[in-house]
Design a protein around this motif. Structure first.
Motif, PDB file in Angstrom:
ATOM      1  N   ARG A   1       4.311   0.777   2.105  1.00 18.04           N
ATOM      2  CA  ARG A   1       3.992  -0.088   3.242  1.00 18.04           C
ATOM      3  C   ARG A   1       3.908  -1.524   2.736  1.00 18.04           C
ATOM      4  O   ARG A   1       3.000  -1.877   1.988  1.00 18.04           O
ATOM      5  CB  ARG A   1       2.681   0.365   3.860  1.00 18.04           C
ATOM      6  CG  ARG A   1       2.725   1.837   4.255  1.00 18.04           C
ATOM      7  CD  ARG A   1       1.354   2.464   4.415  1.00 18.04           C
ATOM      8  NE  ARG A   1       0.616   1.856   5.521  1.00 18.04           N
ATOM      9  CZ  ARG A   1      -0.701   1.728   5.549  1.00 18.04           C
ATOM     10  NH1 ARG A   1      -1.445   2.144   4.527  1.00 18.04           N
ATOM     11  NH2 ARG A   1      -1.289   1.191   6.588  1.00 18.04           N
TER      12      ARG A   1
ATOM     13  N   LYS B   1       0.988   5.498   0.550  1.00 18.71           N
ATOM     14  CA  LYS B   1       0.264   6.639   1.110  1.00 18.71           C
ATOM     15  C   LYS B   1       1.234   7.763   1.414  1.00 18.71           C
ATOM     16  O   LYS B   1       2.439   7.577   1.465  1.00 18.71           O
ATOM     17  CB  LYS B   1      -0.536   6.250   2.353  1.00 18.71           C
ATOM     18  CG  LYS B   1       0.263   6.087   3.622  1.00 18.71           C
ATOM     19  CD  LYS B   1      -0.700   5.868   4.795  1.00 18.71           C
ATOM     20  CE  LYS B   1       0.008   5.974   6.126  1.00 18.71           C
ATOM     21  NZ  LYS B   1      -0.914   5.959   7.257  1.00 18.71           N
ATOM     22  N   ARG B   2       0.648   8.941   1.623  1.00 18.28           N
ATOM     23  CA  ARG B   2       1.414  10.096   2.085  1.00 18.28           C
ATOM     24  C   ARG B   2       0.850  10.473   3.452  1.00 18.28           C
ATOM     25  O   ARG B   2      -0.355  10.574   3.644  1.00 18.28           O
ATOM     26  CB  ARG B   2       1.267  11.283   1.146  1.00 18.28           C
ATOM     27  CG  ARG B   2       2.029  12.514   1.645  1.00 18.28           C
ATOM     28  CD  ARG B   2       1.843  13.728   0.770  1.00 18.28           C
ATOM     29  NE  ARG B   2       2.325  13.555  -0.584  1.00 18.28           N
ATOM     30  CZ  ARG B   2       3.622  13.605  -0.951  1.00 18.28           C
ATOM     31  NH1 ARG B   2       4.551  13.794  -0.046  1.00 18.28           N
ATOM     32  NH2 ARG B   2       3.955  13.471  -2.208  1.00 18.28           N
TER      33      ARG B   2
ATOM     34  N   GLY C   1      -0.115  10.637   7.565  1.00 19.90           N
ATOM     35  CA  GLY C   1      -0.875   9.785   8.465  1.00 19.90           C
ATOM     36  C   GLY C   1      -0.066   9.417   9.691  1.00 19.90           C
ATOM     37  O   GLY C   1       1.087   9.816   9.837  1.00 19.90           O
TER      38      GLY C   1
ATOM     39  N   LYS D   1       0.849  -1.192   0.000  1.00 18.97           N
ATOM     40  CA  LYS D   1       0.000   0.000   0.000  1.00 18.97           C
ATOM     41  C   LYS D   1       0.883   1.240   0.000  1.00 18.97           C
ATOM     42  O   LYS D   1       1.929   1.265   0.659  1.00 18.97           O
ATOM     43  CB  LYS D   1      -0.903   0.035   1.240  1.00 18.97           C
ATOM     44  CG  LYS D   1      -1.911  -1.081   1.301  1.00 18.97           C
ATOM     45  CD  LYS D   1      -3.073  -0.781   0.414  1.00 18.97           C
ATOM     46  CE  LYS D   1      -4.186  -1.800   0.613  1.00 18.97           C
ATOM     47  NZ  LYS D   1      -5.320  -1.503  -0.218  1.00 18.97           N
TER      48      LYS D   1
ATOM     49  N   LEU E   1       6.102  10.236   1.817  1.00 21.39           N
ATOM     50  CA  LEU E   1       5.492   9.072   1.179  1.00 21.39           C
ATOM     51  C   LEU E   1       5.951   7.786   1.859  1.00 21.39           C
ATOM     52  O   LEU E   1       7.083   7.714   2.346  1.00 21.39           O
ATOM     53  CB  LEU E   1       5.863   9.032  -0.300  1.00 21.39           C
ATOM     54  CG  LEU E   1       5.284  10.163  -1.140  1.00 21.39           C
ATOM     55  CD1 LEU E   1       6.042  10.307  -2.450  1.00 21.39           C
ATOM     56  CD2 LEU E   1       3.804   9.910  -1.410  1.00 21.39           C
ATOM     57  N   ARG E   2       5.077   6.810   1.834  1.00 18.59           N
ATOM     58  CA  ARG E   2       5.395   5.523   2.443  1.00 18.59           C
ATOM     59  C   ARG E   2       5.028   4.382   1.504  1.00 18.59           C
ATOM     60  O   ARG E   2       3.936   4.380   0.927  1.00 18.59           O
ATOM     61  CB  ARG E   2       4.627   5.362   3.753  1.00 18.59           C
ATOM     62  CG  ARG E   2       4.992   6.446   4.752  1.00 18.59           C
ATOM     63  CD  ARG E   2       3.891   6.662   5.735  1.00 18.59           C
ATOM     64  NE  ARG E   2       4.083   7.932   6.437  1.00 18.59           N
ATOM     65  CZ  ARG E   2       3.592   8.180   7.626  1.00 18.59           C
ATOM     66  NH1 ARG E   2       2.887   7.276   8.249  1.00 18.59           N
ATOM     67  NH2 ARG E   2       3.797   9.348   8.176  1.00 18.59           N
TER      68      ARG E   2
ATOM     69  N   GLN F   1      -0.762   4.605  -6.867  1.00 21.09           N
ATOM     70  CA  GLN F   1      -1.739   3.836  -6.074  1.00 21.09           C
ATOM     71  C   GLN F   1      -2.668   3.040  -6.973  1.00 21.09           C
ATOM     72  O   GLN F   1      -2.964   1.862  -6.682  1.00 21.09           O
ATOM     73  CB  GLN F   1      -2.561   4.787  -5.200  1.00 21.09           C
ATOM     74  CG  GLN F   1      -1.808   5.328  -4.006  1.00 21.09           C
ATOM     75  CD  GLN F   1      -2.597   6.383  -3.254  1.00 21.09           C
ATOM     76  OE1 GLN F   1      -3.324   7.185  -3.861  1.00 21.09           O
ATOM     77  NE2 GLN F   1      -2.479   6.399  -1.940  1.00 21.09           N
TER      78      GLN F   1
ATOM     79  N   LEU G   1       1.445  10.165  -6.886  1.00 19.86           N
ATOM     80  CA  LEU G   1       0.950   9.203  -5.899  1.00 19.86           C
ATOM     81  C   LEU G   1      -0.324   8.513  -6.365  1.00 19.86           C
ATOM     82  O   LEU G   1      -0.451   7.290  -6.273  1.00 19.86           O
ATOM     83  CB  LEU G   1       0.728   9.890  -4.545  1.00 19.86           C
ATOM     84  CG  LEU G   1       0.080   9.038  -3.447  1.00 19.86           C
ATOM     85  CD1 LEU G   1       0.914   7.819  -3.114  1.00 19.86           C
ATOM     86  CD2 LEU G   1      -0.175   9.886  -2.203  1.00 19.86           C
ATOM     87  N   THR G   2      -1.284   9.277  -6.884  1.00 17.12           N
ATOM     88  CA  THR G   2      -2.569   8.690  -7.288  1.00 17.12           C
ATOM     89  C   THR G   2      -2.382   7.659  -8.396  1.00 17.12           C
ATOM     90  O   THR G   2      -2.949   6.568  -8.347  1.00 17.12           O
ATOM     91  CB  THR G   2      -3.544   9.794  -7.736  1.00 17.12           C
ATOM     92  OG1 THR G   2      -3.711  10.713  -6.652  1.00 17.12           O
ATOM     93  CG2 THR G   2      -4.893   9.222  -8.120  1.00 17.12           C
TER      94      THR G   2
ATOM     95  N   HIS H   1      -2.349  -0.756  -5.983  1.00 11.24           N
ATOM     96  CA  HIS H   1      -3.430  -1.266  -5.142  1.00 11.24           C
ATOM     97  C   HIS H   1      -4.345  -2.124  -6.000  1.00 11.24           C
ATOM     98  O   HIS H   1      -5.111  -2.883  -5.625  1.00 11.24           O
ATOM     99  CB  HIS H   1      -4.233  -0.148  -4.485  1.00 11.24           C
ATOM    100  CG  HIS H   1      -3.386   0.694  -3.562  1.00 11.24           C
ATOM    101  ND1 HIS H   1      -3.897   1.795  -2.931  1.00 11.24           N
ATOM    102  CD2 HIS H   1      -2.108   0.606  -3.160  1.00 11.24           C
ATOM    103  CE1 HIS H   1      -2.964   2.358  -2.174  1.00 11.24           C
ATOM    104  NE2 HIS H   1      -1.874   1.651  -2.297  1.00 11.24           N
TER     105      HIS H   1
ATOM    106  N   ASP I   1       4.372  14.523   6.316  1.00 10.59           N
ATOM    107  CA  ASP I   1       4.001  14.653   4.918  1.00 10.59           C
ATOM    108  C   ASP I   1       5.035  14.033   3.989  1.00 10.59           C
ATOM    109  O   ASP I   1       5.525  14.650   3.051  1.00 10.59           O
ATOM    110  CB  ASP I   1       3.794  16.139   4.585  1.00 10.59           C
ATOM    111  CG  ASP I   1       3.046  16.328   3.276  1.00 10.59           C
ATOM    112  OD1 ASP I   1       2.264  15.428   2.911  1.00 10.59           O
ATOM    113  OD2 ASP I   1       3.264  17.366   2.622  1.00 10.59           O
TER     114      ASP I   1
END
Length: 192
Positions: free
Chosen positions: A137, A109-110, A112, A107, A134-135, A188, A184-185, A192, A132
């Motif tokens: 995971r 995400k940025r 969190g 996964k 990016l990861r 993902q 990122l989008t 994903h 802020d």
């Protein structure tokens, strides 16, 4: 003005005892990326091994780094490298193990919360509370039964997981490349 340089940090612990443990999957992903480029790390003065390179096909300059200290001290070398190379937090990608995702799933995400991950906590602390970044995971799943989480993440992968691990690492390395070369989008949607 910050540069377009990216920093990719693979989290883990140093030494033979921790090689191929669940907590070190971030470092394994970086090893795969370096293998793809035929690059190798050099020691730095900030407690990390690092190398600057460009991904296959060009793109921005990327610094690949792994801490030479333990997971809970990852933030200091990451911050030092960011300062030295003028890397904006939005161009930091941290590759790490994730208990809350099933083994083998990836996964992106940025930001969190750190979700109890000591490496992420250290990085956020050394960024003055800035989350802020990016990861990537990489899922390792939850420990079975009543097993202690710390014991679980420091264990080697099971034989069944070992059989799947090359594909997991390969997909996670692909995800890192997508984050740097796409937004990122888009990344993902593909991962994903």
């Amino acid at each position: 003005m910050a540069s377009e340089t990216w920093l990719i940090a693979g989290l883990g612990n140093p030494g033979a005892r921790y090689q191929r443990t669940r907590h070190n999957i971030g470092q394994m992903v970086l090893d795969e990326l370096l293998d793809r480029m035929g690059a190798s790390y050099s020691r730095t003065k900030v407690g990390a091994k690092a190398v600057g390179a460009r991904l296959p096909g060009g793109g921005p300059k990327v610094i690949f780094a792994v801490s030479e200290g333990y997971m809970n001290t990852s933030g200091k070398p990451v911050r030092s490298l960011m300062d030295y190379f003028s890397v904006d937090p939005q161009h930091l990608v941290v590759v790490h193990d994730e208990l809350d995702i099933d083994f083998g799933r990836i996964k992106l995400k940025r930001g969190g919360s750190e979700g109890g991950h000591n490496g992420l906590k250290s990085i956020t602390q050394h960024l003055g509370g800035n989350r802020d970044y990016l990861r990537v995971r990489v899922g390792i799943g939850r420990p079975p039964g009543q097993m202690d989480t710390a014991d679980y993440v420091l264990q080697k992968f099971s034989s069944a997981e070992e059989n799947q691990l090359p594909g997991v690492i390969d997909r996670a390395a692909d995800a890192v490349e997508l984050l740097v070369t796409e937004d990122l989008t888009t990344a993902q949607n593909k991962v994903h």
